[in-house]
Design a protein around this motif. Sequence first.
Motif, PDB file in Angstrom:
ATOM      1  N   SER A  89       1.766  -8.815   1.067  1.00 46.64           N
ATOM      2  CA  SER A  89       0.519  -8.071   0.896  1.00 46.64           C
ATOM      3  C   SER A  89       0.448  -6.935   1.910  1.00 46.64           C
ATOM      4  O   SER A  89       1.041  -7.015   2.976  1.00 46.64           O
ATOM      5  CB  SER A  89      -0.662  -9.026   1.077  1.00 46.64           C
ATOM      6  OG  SER A  89      -0.567 -10.089   0.149  1.00 46.64           O
ATOM      7  N   TYR A  90      -0.282  -5.874   1.566  1.00 44.10           N
ATOM      8  CA  TYR A  90      -0.357  -4.709   2.446  1.00 44.10           C
ATOM      9  C   TYR A  90      -1.580  -3.867   2.116  1.00 44.10           C
ATOM     10  O   TYR A  90      -2.224  -4.059   1.097  1.00 44.10           O
ATOM     11  CB  TYR A  90       0.912  -3.869   2.342  1.00 44.10           C
ATOM     12  CG  TYR A  90       1.153  -3.292   0.957  1.00 44.10           C
ATOM     13  CD1 TYR A  90       0.784  -1.990   0.650  1.00 44.10           C
ATOM     14  CD2 TYR A  90       1.763  -4.049  -0.036  1.00 44.10           C
ATOM     15  CE1 TYR A  90       0.995  -1.466  -0.603  1.00 44.10           C
ATOM     16  CE2 TYR A  90       1.981  -3.529  -1.299  1.00 44.10           C
ATOM     17  CZ  TYR A  90       1.596  -2.240  -1.569  1.00 44.10           C
ATOM     18  OH  TYR A  90       1.802  -1.717  -2.817  1.00 44.10           O
ATOM     19  N   VAL A  91      -1.906  -2.931   3.005  1.00 46.18           N
ATOM     20  CA  VAL A  91      -2.992  -1.986   2.786  1.00 46.18           C
ATOM     21  C   VAL A  91      -2.399  -0.770   2.078  1.00 46.18           C
ATOM     22  O   VAL A  91      -1.465  -0.151   2.568  1.00 46.18           O
ATOM     23  CB  VAL A  91      -3.662  -1.578   4.123  1.00 46.18           C
ATOM     24  CG1 VAL A  91      -4.774  -0.569   3.877  1.00 46.18           C
ATOM     25  CG2 VAL A  91      -4.187  -2.808   4.846  1.00 46.18           C
ATOM     26  N   VAL A  92      -2.948  -0.436   0.899  1.00 44.82           N
ATOM     27  CA  VAL A  92      -2.391   0.634   0.066  1.00 44.82           C
ATOM     28  C   VAL A  92      -2.634   2.009   0.672  1.00 44.82           C
ATOM     29  O   VAL A  92      -1.732   2.837   0.731  1.00 44.82           O
ATOM     30  CB  VAL A  92      -2.991   0.570  -1.361  1.00 44.82           C
ATOM     31  CG1 VAL A  92      -2.564   1.775  -2.186  1.00 44.82           C
ATOM     32  CG2 VAL A  92      -2.594  -0.722  -2.047  1.00 44.82           C
ATOM     33  N   ASN A  93      -3.839   2.287   1.152  1.00 44.96           N
ATOM     34  CA  ASN A  93      -4.201   3.638   1.563  1.00 44.96           C
ATOM     35  C   ASN A  93      -4.291   3.807   3.071  1.00 44.96           C
ATOM     36  O   ASN A  93      -5.087   4.579   3.564  1.00 44.96           O
ATOM     37  CB  ASN A  93      -5.512   4.053   0.899  1.00 44.96           C
ATOM     38  CG  ASN A  93      -6.673   3.149   1.267  1.00 44.96           C
ATOM     39  OD1 ASN A  93      -6.478   2.002   1.652  1.00 44.96           O
ATOM     40  ND2 ASN A  93      -7.879   3.658   1.129  1.00 44.96           N
ATOM     41  N   SER A  94      -3.446   3.095   3.821  1.00 48.92           N
ATOM     42  CA  SER A  94      -3.462   3.212   5.270  1.00 48.92           C
ATOM     43  C   SER A  94      -2.155   2.691   5.843  1.00 48.92           C
ATOM     44  O   SER A  94      -1.445   1.933   5.204  1.00 48.92           O
ATOM     45  CB  SER A  94      -4.631   2.395   5.839  1.00 48.92           C
ATOM     46  OG  SER A  94      -4.560   2.331   7.236  1.00 48.92           O
ATOM     47  N   ALA A  95      -1.865   3.095   7.070  1.00 44.18           N
ATOM     48  CA  ALA A  95      -0.701   2.569   7.768  1.00 44.18           C
ATOM     49  C   ALA A  95      -1.066   1.320   8.569  1.00 44.18           C
ATOM     50  O   ALA A  95      -0.265   0.809   9.330  1.00 44.18           O
ATOM     51  CB  ALA A  95      -0.122   3.627   8.698  1.00 44.18           C
ATOM     52  N   GLU A  96      -2.291   0.810   8.367  1.00 40.90           N
ATOM     53  CA  GLU A  96      -2.762  -0.386   9.064  1.00 40.90           C
ATOM     54  C   GLU A  96      -1.813  -1.555   8.805  1.00 40.90           C
ATOM     55  O   GLU A  96      -1.285  -1.714   7.712  1.00 40.90           O
ATOM     56  CB  GLU A  96      -4.158  -0.730   8.534  1.00 40.90           C
ATOM     57  CG  GLU A  96      -4.764  -1.979   9.117  1.00 40.90           C
ATOM     58  CD  GLU A  96      -6.122  -2.282   8.490  1.00 40.90           C
ATOM     59  OE1 GLU A  96      -6.264  -3.373   7.928  1.00 40.90           O
ATOM     60  OE2 GLU A  96      -7.004  -1.419   8.564  1.00 40.90           O
ATOM     61  N   THR A  97      -1.590  -2.357   9.819  1.00 42.31           N
ATOM     62  CA  THR A  97      -0.730  -3.514   9.648  1.00 42.31           C
ATOM     63  C   THR A  97      -1.512  -4.665   9.031  1.00 42.31           C
ATOM     64  O   THR A  97      -2.712  -4.801   9.237  1.00 42.31           O
ATOM     65  CB  THR A  97      -0.138  -3.989  10.997  1.00 42.31           C
ATOM     66  OG1 THR A  97      -1.208  -4.275  11.878  1.00 42.31           O
ATOM     67  CG2 THR A  97       0.766  -2.940  11.597  1.00 42.31           C
ATOM     68  N   ALA A  98      -0.813  -5.467   8.258  1.00 39.19           N
ATOM     69  CA  ALA A  98      -1.442  -6.616   7.625  1.00 39.19           C
ATOM     70  C   ALA A  98      -1.585  -7.746   8.639  1.00 39.19           C
ATOM     71  O   ALA A  98      -0.674  -8.004   9.410  1.00 39.19           O
ATOM     72  CB  ALA A  98      -0.589  -7.082   6.449  1.00 39.19           C
ATOM     73  N   PRO A  99      -2.733  -8.412   8.671  1.00 38.23           N
ATOM     74  CA  PRO A  99      -2.893  -9.518   9.613  1.00 38.23           C
ATOM     75  C   PRO A  99      -2.081 -10.722   9.157  1.00 38.23           C
ATOM     76  O   PRO A  99      -1.838 -10.892   7.966  1.00 38.23           O
ATOM     77  CB  PRO A  99      -4.391  -9.814   9.548  1.00 38.23           C
ATOM     78  CG  PRO A  99      -4.805  -9.359   8.202  1.00 38.23           C
ATOM     79  CD  PRO A  99      -3.916  -8.186   7.867  1.00 38.23           C
TER      80      PRO A  99
END
Length: 177
Positions: A89-99
């Motif tokens: 799983s990942y954030v589509v519209n950001s470079a934020e890391t997945a917890p």
Amino acid sequence: MSHYISTVTMYSDDSVLVGTAAGDVCVLSLRTGKWPMCVCSRSLQELKGDEVKRRQRINAVAVTAPGCFIAGSNDGMVRFWDSEKLDRSYVVNSAETAPPYSSYRLNGTVYYCENAGPSTPMSPPSPAGARLASDVASAVAANSSRPGGPVTAMAILGSPSVMLVTGLQSGAIRVLV
């Protein structure tokens, strides 16, 4: 489910995907009336304490492939979830890391809850989400400077090409191609 339901969509022939004001995305079996799976934007301790993160309210959900879905929330992020392998799983519209997540079984439901530890680098998307990820990757930078705010609506369109369209509370519409 004891939290305000903010959005619902079909998940499979006999189940629906439910987004809540607490930031959870859960599957409800229409056949049994039970909740077999729930992805929580909070820790197990917060879940047991019934604490709610209002900033994570889920406003829109859409199924991308069997076992995979996207969710748009009050923090303006669109997250891709692979329920078969959560580390994809990942954030589509950001470079934020997945917890990091851990799974827990509680009253017949499998909960995937955020761990209290530091975030881990995002894993590559699953094959089911790979096309969506590659299609939106180039649009992320172009859309990051536009007006933001909570995602209030989403749709996956297949024509003229695959694209994710999000409506924002600010009135802006983002198209991730």
